[in-house]
Motif scaffolding. Sequence first.
Motif, PDB file in Angstrom:
ATOM      1  N   ILE A  72       0.847  -1.108  -0.039  1.00 35.54           N
ATOM      2  CA  ILE A  72       0.301  -0.135   0.022  1.00 35.54           C
ATOM      3  C   ILE A  72       1.295   1.025  -0.085  1.00 35.54           C
ATOM      4  O   ILE A  72       1.731   1.419   0.892  1.00 35.54           O
ATOM      5  N   ALA A  73       0.842   2.386  -0.757  1.00 33.57           N
ATOM      6  CA  ALA A  73       1.804   3.578  -1.570  1.00 33.57           C
ATOM      7  C   ALA A  73       0.809   4.529  -1.072  1.00 33.57           C
ATOM      8  O   ALA A  73      -0.360   4.204  -1.553  1.00 33.57           O
ATOM      9  N   LYS A  74       1.417   5.184  -0.479  1.00 29.33           N
ATOM     10  CA  LYS A  74       0.706   6.703  -0.485  1.00 29.33           C
ATOM     11  C   LYS A  74       1.857   7.616  -1.574  1.00 29.33           C
ATOM     12  O   LYS A  74       2.388   7.595  -0.623  1.00 29.33           O
ATOM     13  N   VAL A  75       1.034   8.263  -2.351  1.00 31.41           N
ATOM     14  CA  VAL A  75       2.605   8.486  -3.855  1.00 31.41           C
ATOM     15  C   VAL A  75       1.379  10.416  -4.080  1.00 31.41           C
ATOM     16  O   VAL A  75       0.634  10.685  -3.313  1.00 31.41           O
ATOM     17  N   GLU A  76       2.912  11.402  -4.338  1.00 28.09           N
ATOM     18  CA  GLU A  76       2.235  12.597  -4.439  1.00 28.09           C
ATOM     19  C   GLU A  76       1.218  12.371  -5.772  1.00 28.09           C
ATOM     20  O   GLU A  76       1.540  11.879  -6.922  1.00 28.09           O
ATOM     21  N   VAL A 113      11.703  -2.133  -6.050  1.00 27.00           N
ATOM     22  CA  VAL A 113      10.992  -1.305  -7.468  1.00 27.00           C
ATOM     23  C   VAL A 113       9.558  -1.455  -7.875  1.00 27.00           C
ATOM     24  O   VAL A 113       9.712  -0.175  -8.685  1.00 27.00           O
ATOM     25  N   VAL A 114       9.067  -1.126  -5.642  1.00 26.16           N
ATOM     26  CA  VAL A 114       8.181  -0.320  -6.016  1.00 26.16           C
ATOM     27  C   VAL A 114       7.455   1.644  -6.039  1.00 26.16           C
ATOM     28  O   VAL A 114       7.024   2.154  -7.374  1.00 26.16           O
ATOM     29  N   ARG A 115       9.016   1.851  -5.461  1.00 27.16           N
ATOM     30  CA  ARG A 115       9.037   3.215  -5.744  1.00 27.16           C
ATOM     31  C   ARG A 115       9.988   3.458  -6.930  1.00 27.16           C
ATOM     32  O   ARG A 115       9.433   4.580  -7.464  1.00 27.16           O
ATOM     33  N   ARG A 116      10.461   2.891  -7.240  1.00 25.69           N
ATOM     34  CA  ARG A 116      11.374   3.174  -8.973  1.00 25.69           C
ATOM     35  C   ARG A 116      10.226   3.229  -9.708  1.00 25.69           C
ATOM     36  O   ARG A 116       9.842   4.078 -10.698  1.00 25.69           O
ATOM     37  N   GLY A 135       5.410   9.193 -12.614  1.00 26.23           N
ATOM     38  CA  GLY A 135       5.091  10.852 -12.032  1.00 26.23           C
ATOM     39  C   GLY A 135       5.047  10.555 -11.107  1.00 26.23           C
ATOM     40  O   GLY A 135       4.218  11.922 -10.550  1.00 26.23           O
ATOM     41  N   HIS A 136       4.517   9.571  -9.487  1.00 26.36           N
ATOM     42  CA  HIS A 136       3.781   9.641  -8.498  1.00 26.36           C
ATOM     43  C   HIS A 136       4.855   9.450  -7.264  1.00 26.36           C
ATOM     44  O   HIS A 136       4.695   7.996  -6.578  1.00 26.36           O
ATOM     45  N   PRO A 137       6.071   9.992  -6.619  1.00 31.06           N
ATOM     46  CA  PRO A 137       6.688   9.953  -5.983  1.00 31.06           C
ATOM     47  C   PRO A 137       6.126   9.101  -4.553  1.00 31.06           C
ATOM     48  O   PRO A 137       5.408   9.697  -4.202  1.00 31.06           O
ATOM     49  N   VAL A 138       6.972   8.276  -4.613  1.00 32.15           N
ATOM     50  CA  VAL A 138       6.118   7.289  -2.675  1.00 32.15           C
ATOM     51  C   VAL A 138       6.425   8.326  -1.659  1.00 32.15           C
ATOM     52  O   VAL A 138       7.819   8.853  -1.649  1.00 32.15           O
ATOM     53  N   ILE A 139       5.656   8.801  -0.832  1.00 32.00           N
ATOM     54  CA  ILE A 139       5.268   9.350   0.716  1.00 32.00           C
ATOM     55  C   ILE A 139       5.894   7.957   1.466  1.00 32.00           C
ATOM     56  O   ILE A 139       6.585   8.724   2.877  1.00 32.00           O
ATOM     57  N   ASP A 140       4.356   7.372   2.047  1.00 34.42           N
ATOM     58  CA  ASP A 140       4.520   6.284   2.839  1.00 34.42           C
ATOM     59  C   ASP A 140       3.894   4.956   1.615  1.00 34.42           C
ATOM     60  O   ASP A 140       4.485   4.886   0.526  1.00 34.42           O
ATOM     61  N   LEU A 141       5.685   3.630   2.647  1.00 35.90           N
ATOM     62  CA  LEU A 141       5.023   2.292   1.796  1.00 35.90           C
ATOM     63  C   LEU A 141       5.533   1.619   3.117  1.00 35.90           C
ATOM     64  O   LEU A 141       5.891   1.136   3.462  1.00 35.90           O
TER      65      LEU A 141
END
Length: 269
Positions: free
Chosen positions: A145-149, A200-203, A209-215
């Motif tokens: 579960i990722a919170k992204v920009e 890999v998920v962050r990359r 175009g949606h950098p990770v805030i929290d993973l």
Amino acid sequence: MNNAEPQNNPEGERLQKVMAAAGVASRRVCEDLIAAGRVQVNGVRVEGAGRRVLPTDLVSVDGKAIQLDTTKVYIMLNKPTGIVSSLRDNRGRPDLSRYTNEFEERLFNVGRLDVDTSGLLLLTNDGELAHVLAHPSFGVLKTYIAKVEGVMNQHTVNKLVGGIELEDGLIEADKARIIGTPSANETVVEVTLHSGRNRVVRRMLDAVGHPVIDLVRRQFGPLHLGSLAPDAMRDLTKAEVGELLTISRGGNVAPATGDEVPDENPSDD
């Protein structure tokens, strides 16, 4: 499938006794399971009483593997951020030894999570199982579960599943979906994939175009984090161990060369 009665191990213990010690059921119930033809040893159904087995024999009930070796330990950890997925960190950062030191057994981690990623991590002293589950070619599914920009749309989700070209090659999520938009410039997305590539998920998310805030990793194979609190641990249930063993025994990888998954393995989030 060969239905011939498997070769007996006269040096071993009676199957029903070993099954009961492993927590399958009472010895009487285990005898009934054997008599009903629901137990297999090394892939062959046992149909009569008196079967003896060794700890190295592979036993299953209704197709689900059981662990005969009661010295094996399987622990689920909800790793918080700030903890390095290593048993010893040469830079002096907080590592997994604060958890493994609580056990008499020498435990190690199956795979890794980046220091800034929290969630499910498996600790065990079962080197064979760890080797299979962490092997890149085995490809156990992991869900994050990722919170992204930014506000992600379905077109971007489709790109995650359809394939993204990263510096180390094409990567595809097995599944992806938008869970919600907690603010005007943030999105929560669920990503499931079997790749073990480094970060890999962050990359992937950065590439669209949606950098990770929290993973957070919520699932590893059949294991679900559930309500386990951050920084907490629990023993796997017998059913969870059985599911892991069933999967690992189907893994076609080279035998492990040692007891521990190397600390230098890259993080797989």
